[in-house]
Design a protein around this motif. Structure first.
Motif, short mmCIF file in Angstrom:
data_model
loop_
_atom_site.label_atom_id
_atom_site.label_comp_id
_atom_site.label_asym_id
_atom_site.label_seq_id
_atom_site.Cartn_x
_atom_site.Cartn_y
_atom_site.Cartn_z
N LEU A 46 1.02 -1.36 -0.29
CA LEU A 46 0.10 -0.35 0.23
C LEU A 46 0.69 1.34 -0.07
N SER A 47 2.32 0.45 0.09
CA SER A 47 2.48 2.34 0.06
C SER A 47 2.77 2.57 -0.93
N ASP A 48 2.63 1.45 -2.12
CA ASP A 48 3.38 1.83 -3.77
C ASP A 48 1.74 2.42 -4.48
N PRO A 49 1.89 3.54 -4.68
CA PRO A 49 0.93 3.63 -5.48
C PRO A 49 0.72 3.31 -7.34
N ILE A 50 -0.44 2.83 -7.79
CA ILE A 50 -0.24 2.37 -9.53
C ILE A 50 0.25 2.41 -9.97
N SER A 177 -5.13 14.62 -7.65
CA SER A 177 -3.59 14.01 -6.85
C SER A 177 -3.38 14.24 -5.88
N ARG A 178 -5.24 14.66 -4.71
CA ARG A 178 -5.04 14.95 -3.24
C ARG A 178 -4.89 13.30 -2.65
N ILE A 179 -5.63 12.26 -3.72
CA ILE A 179 -6.61 11.23 -3.82
C ILE A 179 -5.40 10.64 -3.34
N TYR A 180 -4.81 10.17 -4.99
CA TYR A 180 -3.95 9.79 -5.43
C TYR A 180 -2.48 9.41 -4.19
N LEU A 181 -2.26 10.73 -3.72
CA LEU A 181 -0.99 10.75 -3.03
C LEU A 181 -1.12 10.45 -1.72
N GLY A 182 -2.06 10.03 -2.02
CA GLY A 182 -2.63 9.79 0.15
C GLY A 182 -2.99 10.40 1.01
N VAL A 183 -2.81 11.73 0.64
CA VAL A 183 -3.07 12.59 2.57
C VAL A 183 -4.66 13.13 2.22
N HIS A 184 -5.28 12.42 1.52
CA HIS A 184 -7.13 12.78 1.73
C HIS A 184 -8.31 11.77 1.50
N TRP A 185 -8.78 11.62 2.16
CA TRP A 185 -9.93 11.14 1.72
C TRP A 185 -10.77 11.83 0.53
N PRO A 186 -11.48 10.78 -0.27
CA PRO A 186 -11.47 11.36 -2.23
C PRO A 186 -13.38 12.48 -1.43
N THR A 187 -13.63 12.03 -0.16
CA THR A 187 -14.95 12.54 0.27
C THR A 187 -14.58 14.13 0.45
N ASP A 188 -13.02 14.17 0.91
CA ASP A 188 -12.66 15.87 1.42
C ASP A 188 -12.14 16.68 -0.30
N VAL A 189 -11.86 15.58 -0.57
CA VAL A 189 -11.73 16.70 -2.42
C VAL A 189 -13.66 17.10 -3.09
N LEU A 190 -14.11 15.98 -3.35
CA LEU A 190 -15.17 16.41 -3.47
C LEU A 190 -16.09 17.36 -2.35
N ALA A 191 -16.04 17.18 -1.55
CA ALA A 191 -16.56 17.80 -0.56
C ALA A 191 -15.77 19.87 -1.07
N GLY A 192 -14.36 19.84 -0.99
CA GLY A 192 -13.47 20.77 -1.01
C GLY A 192 -14.05 21.06 -2.94
N TRP A 193 -14.21 21.36 -3.29
CA TRP A 193 -15.08 21.21 -5.30
C TRP A 193 -16.17 22.00 -5.03
N CYS A 194 -17.13 21.37 -3.98
CA CYS A 194 -18.47 21.72 -3.65
C CYS A 194 -18.26 22.82 -3.44
N VAL A 195 -17.68 23.34 -2.14
CA VAL A 195 -17.69 24.62 -1.32
C VAL A 195 -16.65 25.88 -2.58
N GLY A 196 -15.50 25.13 -2.93
CA GLY A 196 -14.97 26.51 -3.64
C GLY A 196 -16.09 26.76 -4.44
N ALA A 197 -16.12 25.85 -5.68
CA ALA A 197 -17.18 26.05 -6.88
C ALA A 197 -17.90 26.99 -6.23
N ALA A 198 -18.36 26.98 -4.75
CA ALA A 198 -20.06 28.25 -4.13
C ALA A 198 -19.31 29.38 -3.57
N TRP A 199 -18.27 29.17 -3.81
CA TRP A 199 -17.23 30.58 -3.03
C TRP A 199 -17.28 31.04 -4.36
#
Length: 215
Positions: A46-50, A177-199
């Motif tokens: 799991l330390s090795d990304p595809i 890229s944040r999901i691929y690098l393992g630093v965020h859950w996918p839902t973190d990113v999806l929520a970020g897109w939503c609030v960023g687009a709304a702002w």
């Protein structure tokens, strides 16, 4: 039409963020988040990304587009350009959107205080809490606002479409890229897109009445 599109994006973004936040706080998304993160790593390590080594290097470069350093430099360059071309109100719009968006992102992270993924090794430096993704939020705010301003400044429909499409593409790549690098859950990113687009949509709605008079 622009008012309708902006208002629609604002409502959809806020609704999407609220829905995701509710599911995350109830733990309903955890299984799916885990499944996606594991799917992006070698099953036996799991330390090795595809993917090949160059892909990891490329993704690391892409994720920097949503970091504070490059966004600050990019924002400074855009602001100086707008001021030099006597578009001071455009400059104030982009500055206001990004600076206030950064504050909003920090407050949301403090409020939700979700731990970052520890299932896989992080492939880039990350310290703050996880929800929502700051990179996804700020890239959406910065690039979508700049895309809308570029679209507004040109009369040709092709340029308008390319400006918005380019902004959306960069925003999506940074978040993924944040999901691929393992630093965020996918839902973190999806929520970020939503609030960023709304702002970004909110600032666009606030700014539209002033843009035509900017010289």
């Amino acid at each position: 039409m622009q008012w309708l599109a902006g208002f629609g994006l604002l409502v959809l973004g806020l609704f999407g963020f609220a829905s995701i936040a509710d599911e995350v706080m109830e733990g309903e998304t955890h299984a799916l988040d885990l499944q996606i993160l594991k799917a992006l790593r070698t099953p036996n390590d799991l330390s090795d990304p595809i993917g090949p080594p160059w892909l990891e290097a490329s993704v690391s470069d892409i994720t920097a587009l949503g970091g504070y350093t490059l966004l600050t430099l990019f924002l400074l360059g855009v602001t100086l350009y707008l001021l030099a071309t006597k578009r001071s109100r455009h400059a104030l719009i982009i500055l206001g959107a990004v600076i206030s968006g950064a504050a909003l992102s920090a407050l949301l992270k403090l409020g939700f205080d979700r731990p970052r993924p520890d299932l896989v090794e992080h492939l880039t430096y990350a310290t703050s809490s996880s929800f929502p993704s700051g990179h996804a939020t700020l890239s959406a705010i910065a690039y979508l606002t700049m895309g809308m301003l570029l679209a507004h400044a040109h009369k040709r429909r092709r340029i308008k479409v390319l400006s918005i499409a380019g902004a959306c593409l960069i925003t999506m790549l940074v978040g993924l890229s944040r999901i691929y690098l393992g630093v965020h859950w996918p839902t973190d990113v999806l929520a970020g897109w939503c609030v960023g687009a709304a702002w970004a949509a909110l600032w666009w709605l606030l700014a539209m009445r002033y843009l035509e008079s900017d010289d």
